[in-house]
Design an enzyme around this catalytic site. Structure first.
Site, mmCIF file in Angstrom:
data_model
loop_
_atom_site.group_PDB
_atom_site.id
_atom_site.type_symbol
_atom_site.label_atom_id
_atom_site.label_comp_id
_atom_site.label_asym_id
_atom_site.label_seq_id
_atom_site.Cartn_x
_atom_site.Cartn_y
_atom_site.Cartn_z
ATOM 1 N N THR A 125 0.696 -1.055 0.144
ATOM 2 C CA THR A 125 0.239 -0.120 -0.023
ATOM 3 C C THR A 125 0.842 1.122 -0.077
ATOM 4 O O THR A 125 1.991 1.146 0.538
ATOM 5 C CB THR A 125 -0.790 0.041 1.355
ATOM 6 O OG1 THR A 125 -1.629 -1.137 1.097
ATOM 7 C CG2 THR A 125 -1.627 1.208 1.483
ATOM 8 N N ARG A 176 -14.294 -7.586 -0.288
ATOM 9 C CA ARG A 176 -13.815 -7.035 1.077
ATOM 10 C C ARG A 176 -13.080 -5.722 0.937
ATOM 11 O O ARG A 176 -12.325 -5.285 0.021
ATOM 12 C CB ARG A 176 -12.447 -8.035 1.466
ATOM 13 C CG ARG A 176 -11.820 -7.767 2.607
ATOM 14 C CD ARG A 176 -10.577 -7.032 2.282
ATOM 15 N NE ARG A 176 -9.701 -6.814 3.257
ATOM 16 C CZ ARG A 176 -8.675 -5.885 3.555
ATOM 17 N NH1 ARG A 176 -8.244 -5.362 2.350
ATOM 18 N NH2 ARG A 176 -7.919 -5.766 4.587
HETATM 19 N N1 ASP Z 1 -4.130 -2.067 4.833
HETATM 20 C C1 ASP Z 1 -4.346 -2.582 3.383
HETATM 21 C C2 ASP Z 1 -5.534 -3.401 3.403
HETATM 22 O O1 ASP Z 1 -5.915 -4.145 4.681
HETATM 23 C C3 ASP Z 1 -3.347 -3.558 3.032
HETATM 24 C C4 ASP Z 1 -1.817 -2.822 3.032
HETATM 25 O O2 ASP Z 1 -1.620 -1.865 3.759
HETATM 26 O O3 ASP Z 1 -0.866 -3.459 2.800
HETATM 27 O O4 ASP Z 1 -6.310 -3.376 2.690
#
Ligand code: ASP
Length: 336
Positions: free
Chosen positions: A201, A229
């Protein structure tokens, strides 16, 4: 003792006695602008947290990540130096990272269980407490710009799926066929390691010369996700939060935990109600609360003085920072 010296000694004694009697007051004073000059601007970016160890991540790839973080940081730093707003910087920096296939946001997003790219993003302006987010979008090239459009040009905070796409189209944002987000690397990743963790992310927080804070986060979510989701990244208070009175925060990690523990807002609340400094607040939430709960990930943050935090409970987090004073750093592993 000379009378002059005696008076000075008496004054000092009174001062010490006063701060012992009013520890809160003494603490407050320490956090104030007089003792700690405010940075004219400060900027922190992240490119995701995860099992980033030197024996796991190829060194050539680590170098590419470092270069990409540096590039994004330079562009953002220049805008802030020239007097640009925190919100502009957050959007611009995240767009750059969304266009870079190295990161799990925009082009380069991970695949869902059904082989789709479903993107989430959010942005918050700490000077107005306005926020915007899009969730589960499949055809908006730069979800962070759609999030900003929701914030600026709609009465809502979060739009999702087809409705978000329709809104983005009406706003004149660049649309792409869903195949645009396909990268072989992510596709192969899905085929090979459907069950393995996959973070990447992106996020950005900024303090501008006007003293305003902003935060933004953009992601493809968790690889192999099912049933439309949605993670924490588009949820204001969970993955993203900004308030001029406290801090700007962007999170990365296992979203379900970040939602349930309202991580970004919790850090802000600890600063607001308990008057904790940013670093202490971030550590309490990420290294204590989340660790106890089993929630892996990290946060970046900046406060109104330009203090920054990059706190994570995973082996590594792609991260970089720059301040007006010329301090700069780009990191991947646990190095400080
Ligand atoms: N926080 C993000 C999610 O759960 C994923 C990530 O930060 O890598 O969609």
């Amino acid at each position: 003792m000379k009378p002059k010296l005696f008076i000075i000694a008496l004054l000092l004694l009174l001062l010490v006695a006063y701060s012992c009697k009013h520890p809160d007051k003494a603490n407050q004073v320490q956090q104030q602008d007089t003792l700690q000059p405010r940075q004219a601007w400060a900027l922190v970016v992240h490119g995701g947290a995860g099992n980033l160890r030197e024996d796991v991540l190829d060194s050539a790839l680590a170098k590419q990540y470092r270069q990409s973080l540096t590039e994004a940081l330079r562009v953002g730093g220049k805008i802030l130096q020239d007097g640009g707003t925190a919100v502009d910087v957050v959007e611009t920096v995240i767009r750059i990272m969304e266009d870079n296939p190295l990161f799990n946001a925009g082009k380069g997003a991970v695949f869902s269980h059904d082989g789709k790219n479903e993107l989430d993003a959010s942005i918050m302006d700490g000077s107005t407490m306005q926020a915007g987010a899009v969730a589960g979008v499949t055809d908006i090239k730069n979800p962070i710009s759609a999030a900003r459009a929701v914030m600026m040009n709609s009465p809502h905070v979060m739009l999702s799926g087809a409705g978000a796409s329709q809104f983005a189209r009406e706003q004149g944002l660049e649309m792409v066929p869903p195949g645009y987000f396909h990268t072989d690397r992510r596709w192969n990743e899905l085929q090979e390691l459907l069950k393995k963790e996959n973070h990447g992310t992106v996020g950005c927080v900024a303090l501008d010369k006007q003293g305003n804070l902003a935060a933004g986060t953009s992601t493809g979510g968790m690889a192999n996700k099912k049933y439309n989701r949605i993670g924490d990244s588009p949820v204001i208070g969970a993955g993203t939060y900004a308030n001029n009175a406290t801090c700007a925060i962007s999170c990365t990690g296992h979203g379900e935990y970040f939602i349930r523990y309202a991580v970004a807002h919790d850090i802000s609340a600890l600063m607001e109600y308990k008057e904790l400094p940013l670093q202490e607040a971030a550590e309490l939430v990420v290294m204590d609360k989340l660790v106890k709960a089993g929630g892996e990930g990290g946060v970046i943050g900046v406060d109104r003085m330009g203090n920054i935090t990059m706190t994570f409970n995973t082996p590594g987090m792609f991260r970089a920072f720059a301040t007006a004073a010329g301090r700069e750093g780009v990191f991947v592993f646990s190095e400080k």
